[in-house]
Design a protein around this motif. Sequence first.
Motif, mmCIF file in Angstrom:
data_model
loop_
_atom_site.group_PDB
_atom_site.id
_atom_site.type_symbol
_atom_site.label_atom_id
_atom_site.label_comp_id
_atom_site.label_asym_id
_atom_site.label_seq_id
_atom_site.Cartn_x
_atom_site.Cartn_y
_atom_site.Cartn_z
ATOM 1 N N ARG A 99 0.618 -1.205 -0.128
ATOM 2 C CA ARG A 99 0.214 -0.490 0.374
ATOM 3 C C ARG A 99 0.786 1.423 0.005
ATOM 4 N NH1 ARG A 99 -3.980 -0.670 4.686
ATOM 5 N NH2 ARG A 99 -4.554 1.649 4.788
ATOM 6 N N PHE A 103 3.000 5.870 -2.980
ATOM 7 C CA PHE A 103 3.148 7.226 -2.502
ATOM 8 C C PHE A 103 4.818 7.592 -2.057
ATOM 9 C CE2 PHE A 103 -0.748 5.525 -0.305
ATOM 10 C CZ PHE A 103 -1.837 6.883 -0.417
ATOM 11 N N VAL A 144 -0.336 10.107 3.471
ATOM 12 C CA VAL A 144 -0.931 9.272 3.577
ATOM 13 C C VAL A 144 -2.086 8.405 3.915
ATOM 14 C CG1 VAL A 144 0.227 5.945 4.400
ATOM 15 C CG2 VAL A 144 1.651 8.393 3.212
ATOM 16 N N GLU A 146 -5.083 9.963 4.363
ATOM 17 C CA GLU A 146 -5.793 10.956 3.470
ATOM 18 C C GLU A 146 -5.839 10.476 1.711
ATOM 19 O OE1 GLU A 146 -7.218 14.180 5.343
ATOM 20 O OE2 GLU A 146 -6.324 13.858 6.750
ATOM 21 N N ALA A 147 -4.465 9.961 1.596
ATOM 22 C CA ALA A 147 -4.414 9.233 0.522
ATOM 23 C C ALA A 147 -4.385 10.298 -0.111
ATOM 24 C CB ALA A 147 -5.798 8.347 -0.453
#
Length: 259
Positions: A99, A103, A144, A146-147
């Motif tokens: 995941r 990012f 990260v 809240e994307a």
Amino acid sequence: MAGVALRPLSVGEIIDASFQIYRRHFGALAAIVLVCNSLPLLLQIFLEAAGGAREHPVMMLAYYIFYVVMSSIATAATVFVVSESYLGRAIAAGEALKRATPFVGRVIMASILFGFLAMIGFILLVVPGVIIVCGLVLATPALVIEALPSATAALGRSWNLTRGFRLKILGLLFLLGVIMVLPWLAVSMLMGVIAAMAAMGGAGRSPMLFVVLGVAIGGMVQFFLYPLSHAALTITYYDLRVRKEGFDLELLASTLQAA
């Protein structure tokens, strides 16, 4: 598995909750550290033993680039582990790393902008630099969790969240600095004393050996302490959301809707 109570926390309670999560998920956090930081640390040890940046400037540049990328993955993955734990869930190291990978670019850019703005603040006067650091330090957790679509959005989110609580964050950062630096200083000083004693005593071992050992041990100590600092910042992010946005009520409402 129950998470930490979603209520306003003092600095001491944030540190305590960070240690709780660190102990509870040490396996996952340690796995993230080993996957992301082992090879950069080995490269650093090799470069120190081979003469450092002066002898191998290109390799040192490659090391720094590789280190930044892997550290960014580790940071984002750690935030995922801590965030899930704080909300009463669990996530394995492999899933957290998976995941975290998308990012990387945004985390690196946020770190660059954060460092640049902090540097400008400290050049102008010390106080603006401190305010900038305390205001933007939650950019990565916000990005990260809240994307967020960009590094600038993450910095803006952190700035808004920390408004009115920057003195508290300064106290937290001071405590984290003590926790992070003291073990590393102790190891470095110990290895330096041993190296000096070996050189004076003619023990037949090169002092460089102890320098390399100091780098290796000190690096591992810091690597395993970094997740603790990220845990504290992630919990602070949630603490401010609870205080300013009623996040605990929001989470309760979403849970009732799902049920």
